[in-house]
Design a protein around this motif. Structure first.
Motif, PDB file in Angstrom:
ATOM      1  N   ILE A  31      55.451  11.878  49.576  1.00 21.68           N
ATOM      2  CA  ILE A  31      55.246  10.383  48.935  1.00 21.68           C
ATOM      3  C   ILE A  31      55.097  10.860  47.401  1.00 21.68           C
ATOM      4  O   ILE A  31      55.935   9.897  46.678  1.00 21.68           O
ATOM      5  CB  ILE A  31      53.924   9.771  49.378  1.00 21.68           C
ATOM      6  N   LEU A  32      54.701  11.767  46.747  1.00 19.47           N
ATOM      7  CA  LEU A  32      54.607  11.890  45.392  1.00 19.47           C
ATOM      8  C   LEU A  32      55.742  12.381  44.751  1.00 19.47           C
ATOM      9  O   LEU A  32      56.540  11.749  43.736  1.00 19.47           O
ATOM     10  CB  LEU A  32      53.425  13.039  45.092  1.00 19.47           C
ATOM     11  N   ALA A  35      58.329   9.339  44.923  1.00 22.68           N
ATOM     12  CA  ALA A  35      57.989   8.475  43.683  1.00 22.68           C
ATOM     13  C   ALA A  35      58.641   8.974  42.380  1.00 22.68           C
ATOM     14  O   ALA A  35      59.251   8.161  41.513  1.00 22.68           O
ATOM     15  CB  ALA A  35      56.532   8.163  43.297  1.00 22.68           C
ATOM     16  N   GLU A  36      58.805  10.249  42.272  1.00 21.40           N
ATOM     17  CA  GLU A  36      59.289  10.702  40.999  1.00 21.40           C
ATOM     18  C   GLU A  36      60.777  10.705  41.356  1.00 21.40           C
ATOM     19  O   GLU A  36      61.614  10.560  40.195  1.00 21.40           O
ATOM     20  CB  GLU A  36      58.824  12.367  40.849  1.00 21.40           C
ATOM     21  N   GLN A  38      62.882   8.731  43.067  1.00 19.91           N
ATOM     22  CA  GLN A  38      63.624   7.467  43.527  1.00 19.91           C
ATOM     23  C   GLN A  38      64.302   6.822  42.123  1.00 19.91           C
ATOM     24  O   GLN A  38      65.151   6.251  42.282  1.00 19.91           O
ATOM     25  CB  GLN A  38      62.425   6.249  44.093  1.00 19.91           C
ATOM     26  N   SER A  65      58.640  10.363  53.635  1.00 18.73           N
ATOM     27  CA  SER A  65      59.217   9.840  52.309  1.00 18.73           C
ATOM     28  C   SER A  65      60.710  10.271  51.940  1.00 18.73           C
ATOM     29  O   SER A  65      61.356   9.576  51.311  1.00 18.73           O
ATOM     30  CB  SER A  65      58.006  10.202  51.393  1.00 18.73           C
TER      31      SER A  65
END
Length: 126
Positions: A31-32, A35-36, A38, A65
Motif C-alpha cells: 500500500i505504501l 501510493a508512491e 500511482q 495494492s
C-alpha cells in the motif's frame, strides 16, 4: 534506451524503450509503494494513445495494492486508445495474477523484448 531523471520513488523507475514508456516496479509493492507509484502511473497513462509496459521483474512482494495499480493502468490506457503490456516472471506474482484472473486481461510476458514485440494491448474480459 533513455532514462528519465530522478525517480520519484524507490519502487519505480521509468524509461523509454521501443516507443513505450516502461514502468519498472521494484521491491515490495504494498500500500505504501502503491501510493508512491500511482501519481507517476497516472501521469504516464494520461492523454491519447499511451503506450506502456509495466515490468515486474524486480518485484519481491506484490499484494492487492499492486493489483489495483495494474487494473488502474490497464483501464486508463485502454480508455485512451493506448497499448499496455506486462512483464512478470516471479512465480508467486504470476500465481496472484492467475488467481485473480488478471492474467486474462493483461497476459504477462517473460521479457521486456517480448512485451515490446506484442502488437496489441490485452483487452479480454473476465
Amino acid at each position: 534506451m533513455q532514462h528519465e531523471p530522478a525517480a520519484r520513488s524507490p519502487h519505480l523507475r521509468t524509461r523509454q524503450a521501443g516507443g513505450y514508456t516502461v514502468l519498472e516496479f521494484a521491491g515490495e509493492i504494498d500500500i505504501l509503494a502503491a501510493a508512491e507509484i500511482q501519481p507517476r502511473l497516472d501521469e504516464v497513462t494520461a492523454g491519447p494513445g499511451p503506450r506502456v509496459v509495466i515490468d515486474l521483474t524486480d518485484v519481491e512482494f506484490f499484494d492487492c495494492s499492486g493489483l489495483r495499480l495494474l487494473y488502474r493502468a490497464r483501464r486508463r490506457v485502454l480508455d485512451q486508445g493506448g497499448r499496455i503490456h506486462l512483464v512478470c516472471t516471479h512465480p508467486l506474482t504470476l500465481r496472484v495474477l492467475r488467481l485473480t484472473g488478471l492474467h486474462k486481461l493483461l497476459p504477462p510476458c517473460s521479457t521486456l523484448e517480448a512485451a515490446l514485440g506484442r502488437p496489441e494491448a490485452a483487452s479480454g474480459t473476465l
